[in-house]
Design a protein around this motif. Structure first.
Motif, PDB file in Angstrom:
ATOM      1  N   LYS A  58       0.843  -1.208   0.000  1.00 59.91           N
ATOM      2  CA  LYS A  58       0.000   0.000   0.000  1.00 59.91           C
ATOM      3  C   LYS A  58       0.873   1.252   0.000  1.00 59.91           C
ATOM      4  CE  LYS A  58      -3.919  -1.965   2.526  1.00 59.91           C
ATOM      5  NZ  LYS A  58      -4.628  -1.982   3.812  1.00 59.91           N
ATOM      6  N   SER A  59       1.895   1.267   0.846  1.00 61.44           N
ATOM      7  CA  SER A  59       2.787   2.414   0.965  1.00 61.44           C
ATOM      8  C   SER A  59       3.527   2.660  -0.352  1.00 61.44           C
ATOM      9  CB  SER A  59       3.781   2.178   2.103  1.00 61.44           C
ATOM     10  OG  SER A  59       4.676   3.238   2.203  1.00 61.44           O
ATOM     11  N   THR A  60       4.019   1.609  -0.973  1.00 57.28           N
ATOM     12  CA  THR A  60       4.727   1.735  -2.250  1.00 57.28           C
ATOM     13  C   THR A  60       3.796   2.252  -3.342  1.00 57.28           C
ATOM     14  OG1 THR A  60       6.260  -0.051  -1.685  1.00 57.28           O
ATOM     15  CG2 THR A  60       5.994   0.460  -4.035  1.00 57.28           C
ATOM     16  N   LEU A  61       2.622   1.660  -3.458  1.00 53.26           N
ATOM     17  CA  LEU A  61       1.698   2.018  -4.541  1.00 53.26           C
ATOM     18  C   LEU A  61       1.130   3.422  -4.382  1.00 53.26           C
ATOM     19  CD1 LEU A  61      -0.213  -1.350  -5.062  1.00 53.26           C
ATOM     20  CD2 LEU A  61       1.673  -0.397  -6.426  1.00 53.26           C
ATOM     21  N   ARG A  62       1.003   3.898  -3.145  1.00 49.50           N
ATOM     22  CA  ARG A  62       0.481   5.258  -2.926  1.00 49.50           C
ATOM     23  C   ARG A  62       1.356   6.320  -3.590  1.00 49.50           C
ATOM     24  NH1 ARG A  62      -1.621   3.483   2.255  1.00 49.50           N
ATOM     25  NH2 ARG A  62       0.413   3.788   3.219  1.00 49.50           N
ATOM     26  N   GLU A  63       2.617   6.011  -3.792  1.00 43.74           N
ATOM     27  CA  GLU A  63       3.556   6.976  -4.390  1.00 43.74           C
ATOM     28  C   GLU A  63       3.608   6.887  -5.910  1.00 43.74           C
ATOM     29  OE1 GLU A  63       4.941   9.182  -2.351  1.00 43.74           O
ATOM     30  OE2 GLU A  63       3.833   8.129  -0.764  1.00 43.74           O
ATOM     31  N   LEU A  64       2.964   5.898  -6.504  1.00 43.10           N
ATOM     32  CA  LEU A  64       3.102   5.655  -7.943  1.00 43.10           C
ATOM     33  C   LEU A  64       1.917   6.170  -8.752  1.00 43.10           C
ATOM     34  CD1 LEU A  64       4.442   1.979  -7.867  1.00 43.10           C
ATOM     35  CD2 LEU A  64       5.749   4.088  -8.154  1.00 43.10           C
ATOM     36  N   ARG A  65       2.195   6.434 -10.021  1.00 43.64           N
ATOM     37  CA  ARG A  65       1.154   6.778 -10.992  1.00 43.64           C
ATOM     38  C   ARG A  65       1.205   5.726 -12.089  1.00 43.64           C
ATOM     39  NH1 ARG A  65      -0.992  11.709 -10.646  1.00 43.64           N
ATOM     40  NH2 ARG A  65      -1.175  12.095 -12.877  1.00 43.64           N
TER      41      ARG A  65
END
Length: 140
Positions: A58-65
């Motif tokens: 979740k933490s990793t994906l929150r930063e991605l587009r």
């Protein structure tokens, strides 16, 4: 379409119009007549998809587009080239190539529902081709 006919489009999980700069906010299916068989339309909960992720992911994906395009799904050279064949009456859908279909746009991979503010996953097999700044291989 009749039973046994091949699927012409939308046979993989996707979010309608995610390839647009401002995608539609909802998808609605209205069945006028329901046959006893056929390709089933299914809906999935992107809230549940998010809730099922580990805290680290979740933490990793929150930063991605995610980069979305319809350039492959609607491509005259791609797996749906038959949707552009004007000579056949068997197509369920026909398309005209336009910049809206071939452009690449980036949307947050995790986005918040505008009303509930619940996080949802916003990537899909049909239109999301990679993470912004990553190669397709890295994004797999």
């Amino acid at each position: 379409k009749e039973a046994g006919m091949p699927t012409r489009f939308g046979e993989v999980w996707h979010s309608d119009n995610s390839y647009q700069e401002v995608p539609t906010s909802t998808s609605i299916l209205r069945a006028v007549e329901l046959p006893p068989w056929g390709n089933d339309t299914m809906f999935s909960s992107q809230y549940a998809a998010y809730d099922g992720l580990s805290d680290g992911l979740k933490s990793t994906l929150r930063e991605l587009r995610g980069v979305h395009t319809a350039g492959r799904a609607f491509s005259q050279d791609g797996h749906r080239k038959d949707n552009f064949d004007e000579s056949s009456d068997e197509q369920a859908m026909k398309y005209t190539v336009s910049p809206v279909l071939t452009q690449e746009v980036a949307h947050p991979v995790i986005r918040l529902h505008p009303i509930t503010k619940q996080p949802t996953v916003y990537v899909n097999q049909m239109f999301t081709i990679r993470f912004d700044g990553w190669s397709e291989e890295e994004s797999e």
